[in-house]
Design a protein around this motif. Sequence first.
Motif, PDB file in Angstrom:
ATOM      1  N   THR A 187       0.890  -1.229   0.164  1.00 59.10           N
ATOM      2  CA  THR A 187       0.068  -0.105  -0.054  1.00 59.10           C
ATOM      3  C   THR A 187       0.949   1.353  -0.163  1.00 59.10           C
ATOM      4  O   THR A 187       1.629   1.425   0.626  1.00 59.10           O
ATOM      5  CB  THR A 187      -0.936   0.212   1.304  1.00 59.10           C
ATOM      6  OG1 THR A 187      -1.457  -1.130   1.306  1.00 59.10           O
ATOM      7  CG2 THR A 187      -2.007   1.212   1.220  1.00 59.10           C
ATOM      8  N   LYS A 194      -1.451  -1.152  -4.109  1.00 53.49           N
ATOM      9  CA  LYS A 194      -2.827  -0.254  -3.901  1.00 53.49           C
ATOM     10  C   LYS A 194      -2.273   0.886  -3.357  1.00 53.49           C
ATOM     11  O   LYS A 194      -1.340   1.257  -2.745  1.00 53.49           O
ATOM     12  CB  LYS A 194      -3.498  -0.932  -2.606  1.00 53.49           C
ATOM     13  CG  LYS A 194      -4.925  -0.242  -2.318  1.00 53.49           C
ATOM     14  CD  LYS A 194      -5.615  -0.605  -1.413  1.00 53.49           C
ATOM     15  CE  LYS A 194      -6.889   0.065  -1.068  1.00 53.49           C
ATOM     16  NZ  LYS A 194      -7.990  -0.464   0.014  1.00 53.49           N
ATOM     17  N   ILE A 237      -3.406   4.723  -2.276  1.00 55.47           N
ATOM     18  CA  ILE A 237      -4.274   5.561  -1.573  1.00 55.47           C
ATOM     19  C   ILE A 237      -3.978   7.222  -2.043  1.00 55.47           C
ATOM     20  O   ILE A 237      -2.795   7.474  -1.655  1.00 55.47           O
ATOM     21  CB  ILE A 237      -3.995   5.465  -0.020  1.00 55.47           C
ATOM     22  CG1 ILE A 237      -3.973   4.184   0.543  1.00 55.47           C
ATOM     23  CG2 ILE A 237      -5.126   6.564   0.585  1.00 55.47           C
ATOM     24  CD1 ILE A 237      -5.469   3.182  -0.009  1.00 55.47           C
ATOM     25  N   ARG A 269      -5.838   9.525 -10.167  1.00 54.86           N
ATOM     26  CA  ARG A 269      -6.573   8.233 -10.075  1.00 54.86           C
ATOM     27  C   ARG A 269      -6.690   7.539 -11.546  1.00 54.86           C
ATOM     28  O   ARG A 269      -6.628   6.399 -11.695  1.00 54.86           O
ATOM     29  CB  ARG A 269      -7.862   8.633  -9.372  1.00 54.86           C
ATOM     30  CG  ARG A 269      -8.796   7.362  -9.475  1.00 54.86           C
ATOM     31  CD  ARG A 269     -10.370   7.628  -9.367  1.00 54.86           C
ATOM     32  NE  ARG A 269     -10.838   8.039 -10.714  1.00 54.86           N
ATOM     33  CZ  ARG A 269     -11.671   9.271 -10.952  1.00 54.86           C
ATOM     34  NH1 ARG A 269     -12.226   9.870  -9.874  1.00 54.86           N
ATOM     35  NH2 ARG A 269     -11.929   9.337 -12.010  1.00 54.86           N
ATOM     36  N   GLU A 322      -5.359   4.025 -12.508  1.00 54.22           N
ATOM     37  CA  GLU A 322      -6.511   2.971 -13.058  1.00 54.22           C
ATOM     38  C   GLU A 322      -6.097   2.348 -14.417  1.00 54.22           C
ATOM     39  O   GLU A 322      -6.419   1.256 -14.881  1.00 54.22           O
ATOM     40  CB  GLU A 322      -7.879   3.553 -13.035  1.00 54.22           C
ATOM     41  CG  GLU A 322      -8.242   3.396 -11.547  1.00 54.22           C
ATOM     42  CD  GLU A 322      -9.731   4.387 -11.202  1.00 54.22           C
ATOM     43  OE1 GLU A 322     -10.292   4.778 -12.370  1.00 54.22           O
ATOM     44  OE2 GLU A 322     -10.325   4.048 -10.134  1.00 54.22           O
ATOM     45  N   ASP A 353      -4.907  -0.731  -8.166  1.00 53.93           N
ATOM     46  CA  ASP A 353      -6.080  -0.559  -7.537  1.00 53.93           C
ATOM     47  C   ASP A 353      -5.898   0.818  -6.779  1.00 53.93           C
ATOM     48  O   ASP A 353      -4.755   1.385  -6.363  1.00 53.93           O
ATOM     49  CB  ASP A 353      -5.984  -1.577  -6.257  1.00 53.93           C
ATOM     50  CG  ASP A 353      -6.298  -2.930  -6.982  1.00 53.93           C
ATOM     51  OD1 ASP A 353      -7.141  -3.247  -7.891  1.00 53.93           O
ATOM     52  OD2 ASP A 353      -5.900  -3.886  -6.105  1.00 53.93           O
ATOM     53  N   GLU A 380      -7.668   3.900  -4.018  1.00 56.08           N
ATOM     54  CA  GLU A 380      -8.787   4.324  -3.143  1.00 56.08           C
ATOM     55  C   GLU A 380      -8.326   5.933  -2.895  1.00 56.08           C
ATOM     56  O   GLU A 380      -7.378   6.316  -2.933  1.00 56.08           O
ATOM     57  CB  GLU A 380      -8.445   3.351  -1.639  1.00 56.08           C
ATOM     58  CG  GLU A 380      -9.671   3.888  -0.810  1.00 56.08           C
ATOM     59  CD  GLU A 380      -9.619   2.903   0.319  1.00 56.08           C
ATOM     60  OE1 GLU A 380     -10.143   3.609   1.385  1.00 56.08           O
ATOM     61  OE2 GLU A 380      -9.007   1.746   0.339  1.00 56.08           O
ATOM     62  N   ALA A 424      -8.724   9.309  -0.549  1.00 56.88           N
ATOM     63  CA  ALA A 424      -9.097   9.597   1.137  1.00 56.88           C
ATOM     64  C   ALA A 424      -8.751  11.059   1.064  1.00 56.88           C
ATOM     65  O   ALA A 424      -7.965  11.734   0.621  1.00 56.88           O
ATOM     66  CB  ALA A 424      -7.840   8.836   1.775  1.00 56.88           C
TER      67      ALA A 424
END
Length: 137
Positions: free
Chosen positions: A3, A33, A35, A64, A68, A73, A75, A77
């Motif tokens: 992450t 992943k 964030i 993002r 993608e 992946d 997310e 925040a």
Amino acid sequence: MYTILVPVDADEDRARGQAAFVTELPSADTQIKAIVTHALTKEEAEAPEEIRNVERISTVRLVREYLEDHEVDVELAEGTQPPADGIRDLADEFDVDQIVMGSRKRSPTGKAVFGSVSQQVLLEADDPVTVVGSRDE
């Protein structure tokens, strides 16, 4: 899963550099992943909830979409003020393995000192911090 916290400011070239760095890591499309965050200003944070959304920030959308498109992946925040504290808080909350910060071009003298947010995160974060440069389109 590895992450990575990607805190972006308003500079698109820096955001592109951060996103490109993440996608160039080994196994980025299967084992990373990201964030993506941005510290909302006081005015943004106090806006009505329906418009108080970190995705409204153009650099957040840019990162993002870039990630993608490279099958990473993602997310989103919402960061808090002051930015360096918000970055460290999110790093703890998401138990990140690495923080990828953007940097400004500096003169030879200025290279000795990063921007205040980058410098504070470098000095105070418990996680590894990577500082990357800008990338043009």
